[in-house]
Every structure is written in structure tokens, then in C-alpha cells.
Design a protein around this motif. Structure first.
Motif, mmCIF file in Angstrom:
data_model
loop_
_atom_site.group_PDB
_atom_site.id
_atom_site.type_symbol
_atom_site.label_atom_id
_atom_site.label_comp_id
_atom_site.label_asym_id
_atom_site.label_seq_id
_atom_site.Cartn_x
_atom_site.Cartn_y
_atom_site.Cartn_z
ATOM 1 N N ASP A 633 0.830 -1.214 0.000
ATOM 2 C CA ASP A 633 0.000 0.000 0.000
ATOM 3 C C ASP A 633 0.860 1.257 0.000
ATOM 4 N N ALA A 634 2.009 1.175 0.685
ATOM 5 C CA ALA A 634 2.842 2.387 0.820
ATOM 6 C C ALA A 634 3.637 2.689 -0.447
ATOM 7 N N LEU A 635 4.060 1.663 -1.171
ATOM 8 C CA LEU A 635 5.003 1.899 -2.275
ATOM 9 C C LEU A 635 4.480 2.827 -3.383
ATOM 10 N N PRO A 636 3.198 2.695 -3.808
ATOM 11 C CA PRO A 636 2.745 3.639 -4.852
ATOM 12 C C PRO A 636 2.836 5.097 -4.393
ATOM 13 N N VAL A 637 2.576 5.340 -3.114
ATOM 14 C CA VAL A 637 2.652 6.710 -2.590
ATOM 15 C C VAL A 637 4.117 7.167 -2.594
ATOM 16 N N ALA A 678 13.271 23.797 -3.248
ATOM 17 C CA ALA A 678 14.323 22.917 -2.739
ATOM 18 C C ALA A 678 13.659 21.689 -2.141
ATOM 19 N N VAL A 679 14.443 20.654 -1.983
ATOM 20 C CA VAL A 679 13.958 19.484 -1.259
ATOM 21 C C VAL A 679 15.052 19.061 -0.301
ATOM 22 N N VAL A 709 7.483 25.515 3.839
ATOM 23 C CA VAL A 709 8.173 24.247 4.119
ATOM 24 C C VAL A 709 7.123 23.217 4.496
ATOM 25 N N SER A 710 7.219 22.029 3.894
ATOM 26 C CA SER A 710 6.201 21.018 4.177
ATOM 27 C C SER A 710 6.817 19.625 4.155
ATOM 28 N N ASP A 711 6.317 18.749 5.019
ATOM 29 C CA ASP A 711 6.739 17.345 4.900
ATOM 30 C C ASP A 711 5.584 16.489 4.370
ATOM 31 N N GLY A 712 4.537 17.150 3.888
ATOM 32 C CA GLY A 712 3.374 16.423 3.364
ATOM 33 C C GLY A 712 2.266 16.332 4.392
ATOM 34 N N THR A 713 2.623 16.389 5.710
ATOM 35 C CA THR A 713 1.581 16.338 6.736
ATOM 36 C C THR A 713 1.421 17.697 7.412
ATOM 37 N N ILE A 741 11.365 13.977 4.420
ATOM 38 C CA ILE A 741 11.623 14.632 3.130
ATOM 39 C C ILE A 741 10.800 15.911 3.156
ATOM 40 N N LEU A 742 11.474 17.068 3.151
ATOM 41 C CA LEU A 742 10.771 18.353 3.208
ATOM 42 C C LEU A 742 10.827 19.014 1.840
ATOM 43 N N THR A 743 9.705 19.554 1.398
ATOM 44 C CA THR A 743 9.751 20.385 0.192
ATOM 45 C C THR A 743 9.726 21.848 0.629
ATOM 46 N N ILE A 744 10.442 22.683 -0.095
ATOM 47 C CA ILE A 744 10.629 24.092 0.284
ATOM 48 C C ILE A 744 10.333 24.918 -0.963
#
Ligand code: GLA
Length: 747
Positions: A633-637, A678-679, A709-713, A741-744
Motif C-alpha cells: 500500500d505504501a510503495l505507490p505513494v 528545494a527538497v 516548508v512542508s513534509d506532506g503532513t 523529506i521536506l519540500t521548500i
């Protein structure tokens, strides 16, 4: 071919003689006069001059920008040596009283080894001439300028042309040389160091990358002491034991501050790096071919070309040095059309099934791969051989036809079936890739039975097996033709979109010491031929993992398998080390099963995936049918997120924020050109109550911009200055092997 970017600068300067001073036979005073040469840009200068008394080339400076050559104010140096001993030389030859390691060592017909190269002139070439038969950096005259210095040894009738090319935008200078035998007898080139300079007496540390199978590119940093220090590969290939790279830095130089100069040999064979600190404190730096594997016979009228060394200088620490290498190598070394393209997430069959498969199980594996979101399926080792079917490592290398027991209808129909499989959540079909190891032969093969003399061997000596295989002598034209024709047959038989080109042992029992260099010239001919004919194929280099991760092959292939060690923790060290000279965009990194096949370690899937996502080519190397449902279940994400960040990993500037061999919380980030996004990848190795992690200080952002800045959550906004100067404290779970993993993104 990639488009060239325009850049104009005036970077070469030459001036003409004033008088030098001579004080008898043993005392010499160095002055910066005589014809002098300077290759400069706004950040760097490379300077040398001609000694008017000896017509020898004297090195003055390589490093940060200096407006003019500075005379050497060391004054009169008294001592036991002669005019060539107490000089900081640019192209040290042998036999005239320079007692340090030479850059060039030639044996003449009567056995003597004295050379006497003197300056005769120079010319400037637009852009950068290619090096015959060898990979090299390239560029238009807007990108690079080349100074060619002509030297002549009138006693032996041998000329030497030294090539210096400056890439101003990358703080880089590339050097190589050519030696021509103008006499009437053979000469033998015993030693050829492409790069040679004598640095002044400064405290320096030597940084290099050592390792072995499954332990590539460990960083080794130590003081430069008196005497000789160095490392080499005598394996015939660049090898895993040492990478053809070194850096010299001040003891206080860090990842982000201080001077650092990197040296990288664009070559895939045996090499030698020699650092010699002499009585004066001067440090000679040599990088080039390994003299144990040279003894190159040069007949009258012929020219020997050395491979090139690329050197970059940074005042922004080792990180600045790496970013210069990364940009230069992506823009002016790699000729692949994939260099700046996101790479397909793949599933490679090796660790999942090894040799144990047939057509239907491969189709099932490809379906599972597509079901998880992979867009490329790679059939690794084990697909070939008829009389000696490759069902284990003892059989079949050399016989590049599909095993009829596994693929009764041949490769074409099988590949067509794979390419009909639709990728999850898309209308795209999965692509197909294949493993080959064409430079090798098993004695148990039709090829060996037919051509036992095609492998490297020496008279009555044993043909030593390693992994049950022998090395084909790719220096032989008939072997080159064979490899090209079998590869063409494979590519004509099926629409293969990716090739993993492996090479799983070193060279022994070579018929002559120069066999390794002759082999490399042959190999480059083969690869040049195939990559020119098939630019659409995504080529990946491999050699038992990273045993040929070098700039020579990155010229032709955009990526290389980084290590057979797929353990997430070990991979952090290997990938950080590899990134000293090589861009992460060129690394292949896969998520494998747990317990890890090499180390037995168990780490969370998210951790393994974050480590692998830091590379250009991300993949899975496992059998999905053995996974737990939550992993399925996790891998596609995970794959979807990896695909989102892959463009910046491929194109961004790479910053090592905290090193895995120094910190429990290693971290790195990629910043887009212009710093708009950035990531950041951050890892916690072991859960730790005390001490707390240091704040994670970002690099490379615009201090005045606001970033989301976000980590998705979660998502928060800070200015670039806060992120870089205060840093972020991350909320680490109380658990080992964690990752963020943070996106900036600029607001
Ligand atoms: C080498 C490679 C592996 C795999 C095997 C197959 O070890 O590094 O990735 O391809 O060969 O034999």
C-alpha cells in the motif's frame, strides 16, 4: 547531443620575458618573469611562467583569483640539488636532478630515461579540442578556452604539448598532454601524470575515497606529511578500492567554508595519485595513469595522449567544490540526452529473484512493478545462454542469445508482452530494460570454446578465475567488433529502452603492462559506437556495484549503479562519499527487501525509500510478492512522491548539510537554479534522548525570500535567512532509522 549554453569571457593572458637571475649551480632564485601565462576568471587563477635560464615551466599559483603572477619571494635556496630541484615545476621530467616523482618518464631506445623538455612556444585554441580516443569535458568557445604549451626535448627528438582548458563558469581547469616521438626509434612512455603542480609550503589535508565491494567511496581525510602519500588502482579498471579523485584542503576547511581544490581523472582504467611533500614543504600533486600499467611503446611519428584531469577550486569548502564538479560534469562531460531528464522509477529483478525465473515469472514481476507505479522493468542477469544456460554465475557469459528454456520465443515477443503492461493510474505502458556484461566470458561458454585466446592471458600462467569468469581483451579489434555486433543483435531483436552494462572483476595476467590502457581505448571505442548509434537508450554503468563509477564512463552513460550494498544505513555513507565528485543525478539507488541481503539490517521502508530518493535513478530491487500488505500500500505513494522530487534531484545544486560519518542526523538538500524551490532529506540513525539534534541549517536559499516548508503532513512559512541562520528543529520520533523529506517553495 545537448544544447550548449552561451557564456563569454576573456580568460587567457600571456606576457613576455624579463630576465631571471642565476646564482651558480646550486643556488637559484625564482622570479615570476619570463613568458608567463595566466588562466583566470573572476573566482580562480591558474598561473605559471617559463624560467628564462632553463626554459622549464614553473608553477606559480592555482587557486582563488589573483590579478597578476606573483614572484616567488623564497629567495636563494641553497642545497644539494641543481636547477630543477628547487623549482615548483609544471611538467616535471626525469633525470636532470629533480628528485621528486616525475609527471613524465620516457625510456629511450638505448635504455636511458633522461628527458629534457624545454619551452618552445604556445598557441590558444578556441573552445576545447577533443582528446583522440578518450572521453573528456567539452564545450564551445563561449564555455571554455584552451592554452596549448609546446615543449621539445632536442636530445631525444620528442615533443610534448600541454593542454590547459579553463571553464570560467565552473571554477575549473582541465589538463592533459600529448607526447610525440619525432625520432627514428621506438620510445616507451613509462609514466604519464596528466596533472602535475608543485604547491607552496602550506598546511594541507588530503581527502580521497577508498573502499571495496559493497563499501564504496568512504571518505578518507588526513594531513599531507613529508614524503610520498597517494593511492592507486592496479585493477585494470578505476575500481572500488580507490576512486580517481582527490581533494586538497586547508585543515580548517569544512563543508561550507574554506579553500578546497578537487582533482578528478576522466578515465576508467588503472590510475595513480601521488602527493609528495618535499624538504622545502612544497607539495607535488600528480594524478594520471598508473605506471605499473603503462610502458606504452610509441613508434616514430606517433603520438601518445594522456587522459585529462579536471580540477576545480572553491573558497566555499568541500560543498562548493562538489557543486562545481556536479555542474561541470552535467553540462560539459555527460553527452547523454538523459542527463537533465527525470529518470523512470524502475524495478530491477536481481535481488528479488536472482537467476531463478522464466518468461512467465518475469511477466508477473513486470506486472507487479507496473502495479506499484514503476515505469521501467529491468531483467537483470540470467536471461541468456543456450548450450551453457546462465542459471548460475559459472555459465554463459559471452553467449548473448536468450536462453530458449526461459524464453522459448526469443527476446522480442517477451519484451513486447512486457511493454503491453499498463502502469498504475496511467495509460502509459511499462518500459523494458536488460542487463549485459559484454566484456567478460565464462570458460563454460560457446564463445570461450571458440575463441580461448580472446581473454586476457599471459603465456603459460594460470588464467585466474574470479566469479568464475575471465576478462575479454577489449584492446583487440576483433573483440571490439564482437561486442558491438552482439549488442546490435540484442537491440535489433527487441525494443530495449534501458541497458545496465555490468563488469564484475579486475584484470589479471595481462599480456603486457600497457594492456589495461589498450583495453580502455578499445572499450571507449565500443561504447562511443553504441551510444552514438543508440542515443535513445538509457545506459547505466555498473561494475559489481560502483567499481567503475568514474568520469570516463559518465561521459557516455548518464548514470551508474552506486553499490551492491542496498542497506539504507550503509548507502547513506556510500552516496554521500560518491557525491564528493559525482552529481547525485548520476547515481542509481534502489529500495530492497529486509532483512537486507548484504548486512541483515532491518530498517523501515520509508527510511530506505528516502535514501534511494536522493539519487537520480530510483528503483525497487525486490520481489513484490514477498512484501507485507502495508508495504504494497505504501510503495505507490512513495513512488509518486519520488517522481515529484526527481526533477530537482536531477537539476538542483546539492548541499551536504550534515555528514553520516559525523552526525546521528545526516541531512542533504537540493536547491533549484534560482533558489525557487528545494527538497531536503534528513535522517535519524539512532533514537537519542540526549544530546538533542543540532538545528538543521539550510543552505543555498534566498535569505530575503519567504519559503513554504512542508513534509506532506504539515506546512509552515519561514524566511530564507531564518532557515539558513537559525535552522529548523525537527520533531524526531523515538525510533531508529527515521527520515523526513521536506519540500521548500518560494512564496
Ligand atoms: C553485479 C551487479 C548486480 C547484479 C549482479 C548480477 O554484482 O552489481 O547489481 O547485476 O552483478 O550478476
Amino acid at each position: 547531443m545537448k544544447a550548449q549554453k552561451a557564456f563569454t569571457t576573456n580568460v587567457l593572458r600571456c606576457s613576455f620575458p624579463l630576465l631571471g637571475l642565476c646564482h651558480g649551480n646550486v643556488n637559484w632564485i625564482a622570479v615570476g618573469d619570463g613568458p608567463s601565462f595566466s588562466l583566470s576568471s573572476s573566482n580562480i587563477s591558474y598561473q605559471f611562467h617559463v624560467d628564462p635560464m632553463t626554459l622549464d615551466l614553473i608553477h606559480d599559483h592555482w587557486g582563488a583569483y589573483a590579478a597578476e603572477p606573483v614572484p616567488d619571494f623564497n629567495g636563494v635556496i641553497s642545497g644539494w640539488g641543481g636547477p630543477y630541484t628547487y623549482r615548483r615545476r609544471e611538467f616535471p621530467d626525469l633525470g636532470r636532478g629533480d628528485f621528486r616523482v616525475p609527471a613524465i618518464h620516457i625510456q629511450h631506445v638505448d635504455g636511458d630515461t633522461v628527458s629534457a623538455f624545454s619551452y618552445t612556444g604556445y598557441n590558444i585554441a578556441p573552445g576545447k579540442p577533443s582528446i583522440p580516443g578518450l572521453p573528456a569535458t567539452y564545450g564551445s568557445e563561449d564555455d571554455v578556452s584552451t592554452l596549448i604549451i609546446h615543449l621539445y626535448d632536442t636530445v631525444s627528438d620528442v615533443s610534448a604539448d600541454l593542454y590547459y582548458s579553463i571553464f570560467p563558469r565552473y571554477n575549473a581547469v582541465a589538463r592533459s598532454f600529448r607526447v610525440t616521438n619525432n625520432g627514428s626509434h621506438n620510445i616507451t612512455v613509462m609514466r604519464a601524470s596528466s596533472w602535475s603542480i608543485d604547491m607552496p609550503n602550506e598546511e594541507l589535508e588530503l581527502i580521497d575515497l577508498y573502499g571495496d565491494w559493497a563499501a564504496e567511496n568512504r571518505v578518507n581525510r588526513r594531513p599531507v606529511v613529508y614524503g610520498e602519500q597517494g593511492f592507486r588502482s592496479s585493477a585494470g579498471y578505476s575500481s572500488q578500492f580507490h576512486n580517481p579523485f582527490l581533494a586538497l584542503a586547508h585543515p580548517s576547511t569544512t563543508e561550507s567554508h574554506g579553500p578546497a581544490t578537487g582533482y578528478s581523472l576522466v578515465y576508467s582504467g588503472s590510475f595513480s595519485a601521488d602527493i609528495e611533500r618535499w624538504s622545502t614543504g612544497w607539495v607535488r600533486v600528480l594524478l594520471g595513469l598508473n605506471p605499473l600499467h603503462l610502458s606504452w611503446i610509441l613508434p616514430p611519428g606517433e603520438t601518445f595522449s594522456s587522459p585529462e584531469v579536471v580540477s576545480v577550486h572553491s573558497e566555499q569548502g568541500l560543498g562548493g567544490m562538489s557543486r562545481s564538479f556536479h555542474s561541470l560534469y552535467r553540462n560539459h562531460l555527460s553527452r547523454s540526452e538523459y542527463t537533465f531528464k527525470p529518470r523512470p522509477p524502475l524495478l530491477n529483478s536481481w535481488e528479488g529473484v536472482h537467476f531463478d525465473f522464466d518468461q512467465s515469472s518475469m511477466i508477473k514481476l513486470a506486472q507487479d512493478a507496473a502495479g506499484l507505479g514503476c515505469t521501467l522493468f529491468v531483467n537483470d542477469d540470467g536471461w541468456f545462454g543456450t548450450n551453457y544456460p546462465r542459471d548460475n554465475a559459472t555459465l554463459g557469459l559471452g553467449d548473448w542469445t536468450p536462453n530458449p528454456a526461459k524464453f522459448p520465443d526469443g527476446l522480442g515477443p517477451f519484451v513486447n508482452q512486457v511493454q503491453n503492461i499498463v502502469v498504475r493510474n496511467s495509460s502509459a505502458r511499462i518500459q523494458f530494460g536488460l542487463w549485459v556484461e559484454p566484456e567478460m566470458v565464462n570458460p563454460q561458454s560457446d564463445l570461450y570454446k571458440e575463441h580461448p585466446d580472446w581473454c586476457l592471458h599471459m603465456g603459460r600462467h594460470n588464467r585466474t578465475l574470479q566469479r568464475d569468469q575471465l576478462v575479454l581483451n577489449v584492446g583487440l579489434p576483433e573483440v571490439q567488433d564482437y561486442i558491438i555486433s552482439v549488442m546490435e543483435e540484442i537491440l535489433n531483436s527487441a525494443p530495449v529502452q534501458y541497458i545496465k552494462w555490468d563488469n564484475n572483476r579486475g584484470m589479471h595476467e595481462m599480456p603486457s603492462p600497457s594492456g589495461s590502457h589498450a583495453y580502455m581505448l578499445g572499450l571507449y571505442n565500443v561504447i562511443d559506437n553504441l551510444t552514438t548509434a543508440h542515443p535513445d537508450i538509457l545506459w547505466e554503468g555498473c561494475a559489481s556495484g560502483g567499481a567503475r563509477f568514474d568520469p570516463g564512463l559518465l561521459h557516455y552513460w548518464p548514470q551508474s549503479w552506486t553499490s551492491d550494498n542496498t542497506d539504507g544505513l550503509e548507502r547513506l555513507q556510500i552516496q554521500f562519499g560518491t557525491s564528493y565528485p559525482y552529481p547525485p543525478s548520476s547515481m542509481g539507488c534502489h529500495v530492497s527487501a529486509i532483512p537486507n541481503h548484504q548486512t541483515g539490517r532491518i530498517t523501515p521502508l520509508a527510511f530506505r525509500a528516502a535514501v534511494a530518493s536522493m539519487c537520480g535513478s530510483f528503483g525497487l530491487e525486490l520481489d513484490p510478492s514477498t512484501l507485507q500488505q502495508e508495504e504494497i500500500d505504501a510503495l505507490p505513494v512513495i513512488i509518486a512522491r519520488q517522481q515529484q522530487i526527481n526533477p530537482i534531484v536531477i537539476n538542483g545544486d546539492f548541499y551536504r548539510l550534515a555528514l553520516p560519518d559525523k552526525s546521528n542526523w545526516p541531512a542533504a538538500m537540493f536547491v533549484s537554479p534560482g533558489a525557487d524551490s528545494a527538497v531536503l532529506f534528513a535522517f535519524q540513525i539512532r533514537s537519542s534522548l540526549k544530546p538533542l539534534p543540532a538545528p538543521l541549517k539550510f543552505q543555498g536559499l534566498d535569505p530575503n525570500a519567504k519559503y513554504r516548508v512542508s513534509d506532506g503532513t504539515w506546512e509552515r512559512s519561514w524566511s530564507g535567512s531564518t532557515l539558513m541562520n537559525t535552522g529548523l528543529g525537527l520533531d524526531w520520533p523515538h525510533s531508529d532509522y527515521q527520515s523526513f523529506i521536506l519540500t521548500i517553495d518560494r512564496e
